[in-house]
Motif scaffolding. Structure first.
Motif, PDB file in Angstrom:
ATOM      1  N   GLU A 268       0.806  -1.224   0.000  1.00  0.00           N
ATOM      2  CA  GLU A 268       0.000   0.000   0.000  1.00  0.00           C
ATOM      3  C   GLU A 268       0.842   1.278   0.000  1.00  0.00           C
ATOM      4  OE1 GLU A 268      -3.305  -0.070  -0.210  1.00  0.00           O
ATOM      5  OE2 GLU A 268      -3.422  -2.242  -0.105  1.00  0.00           O
TER       6      GLU A 268
ATOM      7  N   ILE B  66      -6.769  11.230  -4.685  1.00  0.00           N
ATOM      8  CA  ILE B  66      -7.868  10.576  -3.979  1.00  0.00           C
ATOM      9  C   ILE B  66      -7.372   9.715  -2.819  1.00  0.00           C
ATOM     10  CG2 ILE B  66      -9.437  10.564  -5.946  1.00  0.00           C
ATOM     11  CD1 ILE B  66      -8.589   7.599  -6.386  1.00  0.00           C
ATOM     12  N   THR B  67      -6.094   9.381  -2.837  1.00  0.00           N
ATOM     13  CA  THR B  67      -5.574   8.597  -1.718  1.00  0.00           C
ATOM     14  C   THR B  67      -4.107   8.906  -1.448  1.00  0.00           C
ATOM     15  OG1 THR B  67      -5.152   6.372  -0.859  1.00  0.00           O
ATOM     16  CG2 THR B  67      -5.323   6.563  -3.241  1.00  0.00           C
ATOM     17  N   GLY B  68      -3.827   9.227  -0.189  1.00  0.00           N
ATOM     18  CA  GLY B  68      -2.464   9.564   0.194  1.00  0.00           C
ATOM     19  C   GLY B  68      -1.701   8.383   0.742  1.00  0.00           C
ATOM     20  N   GLU B  69      -2.430   7.453   1.403  1.00  0.00           N
ATOM     21  CA  GLU B  69      -1.715   6.334   2.018  1.00  0.00           C
ATOM     22  C   GLU B  69      -2.555   5.067   2.196  1.00  0.00           C
ATOM     23  OE1 GLU B  69      -0.414   7.884   5.795  1.00  0.00           O
ATOM     24  OE2 GLU B  69      -2.435   8.099   6.560  1.00  0.00           O
ATOM     25  N   HIS B  70      -3.874   5.151   2.000  1.00  0.00           N
ATOM     26  CA  HIS B  70      -4.700   3.966   2.247  1.00  0.00           C
ATOM     27  C   HIS B  70      -4.865   3.081   1.019  1.00  0.00           C
ATOM     28  CE1 HIS B  70      -6.834   6.109   5.868  1.00  0.00           C
ATOM     29  NE2 HIS B  70      -5.550   5.876   6.071  1.00  0.00           N
ATOM     30  N   GLY B  71      -4.564   3.599  -0.142  1.00  0.00           N
ATOM     31  CA  GLY B  71      -4.684   2.812  -1.357  1.00  0.00           C
ATOM     32  C   GLY B  71      -6.076   2.893  -1.971  1.00  0.00           C
ATOM     33  N   VAL B  72      -6.179   2.370  -3.175  1.00  0.00           N
ATOM     34  CA  VAL B  72      -7.434   2.419  -3.922  1.00  0.00           C
ATOM     35  C   VAL B  72      -8.299   1.206  -3.591  1.00  0.00           C
ATOM     36  CG1 VAL B  72      -8.455   2.402  -6.235  1.00  0.00           C
ATOM     37  CG2 VAL B  72      -6.410   3.756  -5.790  1.00  0.00           C
TER      38      VAL B  72
ATOM     39  N   VAL C 219      -7.249  -0.541 -10.148  1.00  0.00           N
ATOM     40  CA  VAL C 219      -7.338   0.148 -11.438  1.00  0.00           C
ATOM     41  C   VAL C 219      -8.653  -0.229 -12.108  1.00  0.00           C
ATOM     42  CG1 VAL C 219      -6.201   0.597 -13.628  1.00  0.00           C
ATOM     43  CG2 VAL C 219      -4.828  -0.039 -11.657  1.00  0.00           C
TER      44      VAL C 219
ATOM     45  N   MET D   1     -11.041   6.617  -9.225  1.00  0.00           N
ATOM     46  CA  MET D   1      -9.843   6.573 -10.068  1.00  0.00           C
ATOM     47  C   MET D   1     -10.145   7.138 -11.460  1.00  0.00           C
ATOM     48  SD  MET D   1      -6.910   5.421  -8.943  1.00  0.00           S
ATOM     49  CE  MET D   1      -6.000   4.505 -10.215  1.00  0.00           C
TER      50      MET D   1
END
Lengths: 515, 355
Positions: free
Chosen positions: A178, A443-449, A488, A457
């Motif tokens: 992540e 949309i996400t800095g550290e938690h992942g998609v 993705v 996305m």
């Protein structure tokens, strides 16, 4: 996933509905496949490494994003490379999807199982293989807990810097998948900045070694590509992390402010003045009150916001930085600035921040944690607009976040037992992420998609970029077996969402049907 | 709000794209070049070149954000003079070969200077890129924020790729504040003793920002608040260490490759090793003025080493690149030999336009 044929999804659908468009001969064939898979798993794995009963698989049906749950076909808990290789080879041969799981603390559903696939838990890969004090590195297995590394290194005066708030339980393998952050990212970087080498098992059974220990070539870029790839490109089986000397001094300041906007403006001013705090965290009024009620950290309950600022280094340096930080906070209308008097006091101030999420859990039946990142200068404005959105959607929002690097964690409070609240919460969450994008953020800095932000996305990337992502996945995983359907979105999905970027005034994928 | 920038900017995006589209049609192969300063990576005179020199300027810079977006052809010297005004810097201390070098070339070559060991590499500073790929597509990866984990990290894949995947149009970089003050300590002592001592001080929390060892002399750069540096100096014994501005020249002469060591016309190899110990057994065959060392003994610049030394370094997992002399293209490019690298190249540049 790029529309790659998934026989297992069909199998599972069929077995679940026990009817459908399949002839009974086809159904029998699918059933035989599933039986064969289970038989082969039993053959290559000892009893304690395989779970097939649905009840026993329950604990694995979700990760930290518990709103999304699925049961896999089987849970595999290998204890060595030999077992892992055999399972991967079997899945590769039979084209069965694989989801790899660490401690299951992902907040984006990154390790949610695939209902037509196998979940591999890396929990037994939990050894620190080498701790090289001289070279300041540790070679560890992916199931090692994040905090365990720093604990092991402490006696050598070293520590591992990235510290996600789940660090007591989260695994280093999951951190790599992540590109996890934490409260010390601003000064010490994300996971990608603290990994020196990886050993990756590819889907076709190759062991790939990527290292920057003695390398200034392109491997450094390849390593970065793997970190944060959410288990889509390969299975991380060994990790070499960078250890850093524990700073001689730490100082923690708490500034309290009447308005959250003042605290946010102070953040930009501190950094603009050339101070890089080891941690710089902001909590708004509702968050600090919830935390105070929970752990009694000594937060001023009448404040509109507090700023926690940790400075580290040599004694004289931290003294100088603390003095300047205090001046800057005062210049931004701080009601008070307090410096922790000793280690215990520091820990108390941090305890409130670290317990913020569970504290919120006490004031709301459920909460949804967002993870957008924005350029810092937009902090005051974005916080104001989140407040407006919150009243529009009639869902309370509480803010606790890594202010220093602009990483917002708005927590949307809701009650899952009230029909419609979760859906409204998700819609509000998506609005907040679009707001982050609008001001030039992510949309996400550290938690992942994971599964959570897959639709958003489509807002962050254009179709060309998404195509490149799919092509990259195909390079490493041609059959699309690793964590399929995550991270993705397919171009079809984006077209259906109606949320694609419009490039050069032309609609993307004019050839695709839209509804 | 970001200030308006006084420096002139030149946007050659369209021209560059046209050039790539044409080349794609003709199957022409091209070498990407910035200021052409890294001469060991330069093409042969007969090779076709696409230059980023007309594509320059700072696109966005807000000192409070510690972030800058800049066109790839922008000269590092120009960029740094601008950052200097705001007391900020590129943490990786880019190498300027005789004062030259563009940001695109620096990223493509993954070339960091002395501060890297202490503050991170070129790659660590990358936040986002805009890329013109081998099919003429303009792609945007990463962004302008410090934390961003959406999508694969394609921006950082470009670091050290030497343009294999395409031409970088813009690069967004994370910046660092300059220390309030920097001082240089110099000491005369043997290599191992010097690095042992430096290692101990670094672990104790000394704010080390650079080190060089050359010809029996060790240099250390410390950066931080004046008051903190004064406190360190107060603990030093004057007969062991010289603390003087007279030694400050070493850092610029290193990063510009203007030190006498580089002027002798010998071959010079850039060597990166896992740690100091890797090269200690070879010390006896090297004269004191035949090598320079930095990054706490991890990066060496070696003049005219024997072939057996180079082989030993590579066999020991080290990285070797010949920077001066006639040995162009003698690179230990493990990564580019990987089958995955070739497959990745096809994703961006299937016609192999860029080499």
């Amino acid at each position: 996933m790029t529309g790659i044929h998934q026989p297992w999804e069909e199998t599972v659908k069929l077995l679940k509905t026990k009817k459908g468009l399949f002839s009974s001969a086809q159904a029998d064939h699918q059933k035989r496949l599933l039986t064969r898979l289970k038989r082969r798993l039993r053959r290559i794995l000892p009893r304690n490494a395989l779970i097939l009963e649905p009840d026993a698989m329950k604990p694995y049906e979700c990760d930290g994003l518990s709103a999304y749950r699925r049961l896999p076909l089987a849970v595999v808990i290998p204890s060595d490379m030999d077992q892992l290789r055999k399972v991967v080879a079997l899945c590769h041969r039979m084209k069965v999807p694989i989801v790899v799981r660490g401690s299951g603390t992902s907040l984006s559903g990154g390790s949610m199982p695939h209902e037509g696939g196998i979940l591999i838990s890396m929990a037994r890969f939990n050894r620190i293989l080498e701790l090289d004090e001289r070279r300041c590195l540790a070679r560890v297995q992916p199931g090692v807990r994040n905090l365990k590394i720093s604990e092991a290194a402490a006696s050598h005066g070293l520590f591992y810097a990235p510290d996600p708030s789940s660090q007591i339980v989260c695994s280093i393998g999951g951190n790599v998948a992540e590109n996890a952050g934490g409260i010390h990212c601003l000064k010490y970087g994300l996971t990608v900045h603290n990994i020196l080498a990886l050993q990756i098992l590819t889907i076709n059974g190759e062991l790939m070694e990527l290292s920057t220990i003695a390398d200034e070539g392109p491997d450094e870029g390849l390593l970065a590509l793997m970190i944060g790839s959410e288990g889509m490109l390969g299975i991380v089986v060994e990790i070499t992390v960078r250890l850093r000397p524990i700073p001689p001094q730490r100082r923690v300041l708490m500034g309290s402010f009447a308005e959250v906007e003042h605290a946010a403006a102070a953040v930009g001013a501190l950094i603009g003045a050339g101070i890089i705090p080891a941690g710089l965290e902001l909590m708004d009024g509702p968050a600090l009150r919830a935390a105070e009620d929970f752990v009694h950290a000594g937060y001023p309950k009448d404040a509109g916001a507090i700023l926690l600022c940790e400075l580290d280094g040599l004694l004289e340096q931290t003294e100088s930085d603390a003095r300047r930080s205090e001046q800057i906070m005062n210049a931004h209308y701080a009601l008070a600035v307090r410096c922790a008097i000793d280690d215990q006091d520091q820990q108390k101030l941090w305890a409130g921040r670290k317990a913020a999420f569970p504290a919120i859990g006490r004031i709301s039946p459920d909460y949804y944690c967002m993870d957008g990142t924005i350029p810092r200068r937009h902090l005051p404005n974005v916080l104001k607009r989140i407040a407006i959105l919150s009243s529009q959607y009639q869902q309370r929002v509480v803010n606790v976040f890594h202010a220093g690097d602009g990483n917002l964690h708005p927590l949307i409070l809701y009650d899952a037992s009230i029909p419609g609240e979760f859906e409204r919460t998700e819609a509000l969450g998506a609005e907040i992420l679009r707001l982050a994008l609008e001001v030039g953020g992510s949309i996400t800095g550290e938690h992942g998609v994971g599964v959570e932000k897959i639709d958003v996305m489509c807002d962050q990337f254009g179709s060309d970029e998404l195509e490149i992502f799919h092509a990259i996945k195909k390079v490493f995983d041609p059959d699309g077996l690793l964590n399929p359907g995550k991270a993705v979105p397919t171009l079809h999905r984006c077209a259906e969402m109606g949320a694609m970027h419009v490039h050069h005034g032309a609609l993307p994928h004019p050839d695709l049907p839209r509804f | 709000m970001p200030e308006s920038l006084a420096m002139p900017t030149f946007d050659a995006t369209n021209a560059l794209r046209e050039r790539v589209v044409q080349a794609y049609g003709k199957g022409e192969r091209m070498h990407i070049q910035g200021e052409g300063s890294k001469f060991w990576l330069q093409p042969d005179p007969s090779d076709s070149v696409v230059s980023t020199q007309d594509h320059s300027g700072i696109l966005a810079y807000d000192p409070e954000e510690l972030v800058m977006t800049v066109r790839s052809g922008t000269s590092i010297a120009v960029l740094e003079s601008h950052l200097n005004e705001h007391r900020q810097m590129l943490s990786f201390e880019p190498l300027l070969i005789h004062g030259a070098g563009s940001i695109g070339g620096t990223v493509g070559a993954n070339l960091s200077g002395g501060r890297r060991w202490y503050a991170g590499s070129v790659r660590d500073s990358i936040l986002g890129v805009r890329l013109l790929d081998g099919q003429g597509r303009i792609l945007r990866f990463g962004g302008q924020v410090l934390k961003n984990v959406a999508g694969y990290d394609v921006s950082r894949l470009m670091v050290g790729a030497r343009g294999h995947f395409g031409l970088l149009l813009d690069v967004t970089l994370r910046l660092w504040p300059k220390p309030e003050k920097e001082i240089t300590l110099m000491t005369v002592r043997p290599l191992e003793a010097f690095y042992l001592w430096l290692d101990r001080k670094w672990r104790e929390g000394w704010p080390v920002t650079g080190d060089v060892y050359y010809d029996n002399r060790g240099y250390i750069r410390l950066g931080g608040a004046q008051i903190a540096l004064n406190a360190i100096v107060a603990t030093m014994r004057e007969d062991e260490y010289e603390i003087s501005e007279n030694h400050d020249w070493i850092w610029e002469s290193m990063r510009n490759h203007e030190h006498a060591f580089y002027q002798r016309g010998d071959r010079v190899w850039k060597v990166t090793v896992a740690d100091l110990k890797t090269l200690i057994p070879w010390m006896s065959i090297l004269r004191n003025d035949q090598f320079m060392c930095e990054w706490m003994g991890r990066r060496w610049w070696i003049g005219s080493p024997g072939a057996d030394l180079v082989q030993a370094i590579v066999a020991g997992g080290g990285y070797v690149e010949c920077c001066y002399g006639n040995s162009r293209h003698q690179l230990a490019d493990r990564a580019m030999r990987r089958p995955y690298w070739r497959e990745l190249k096809k994703v961006f540049d299937p016609a192999e336009l860029f080499f």
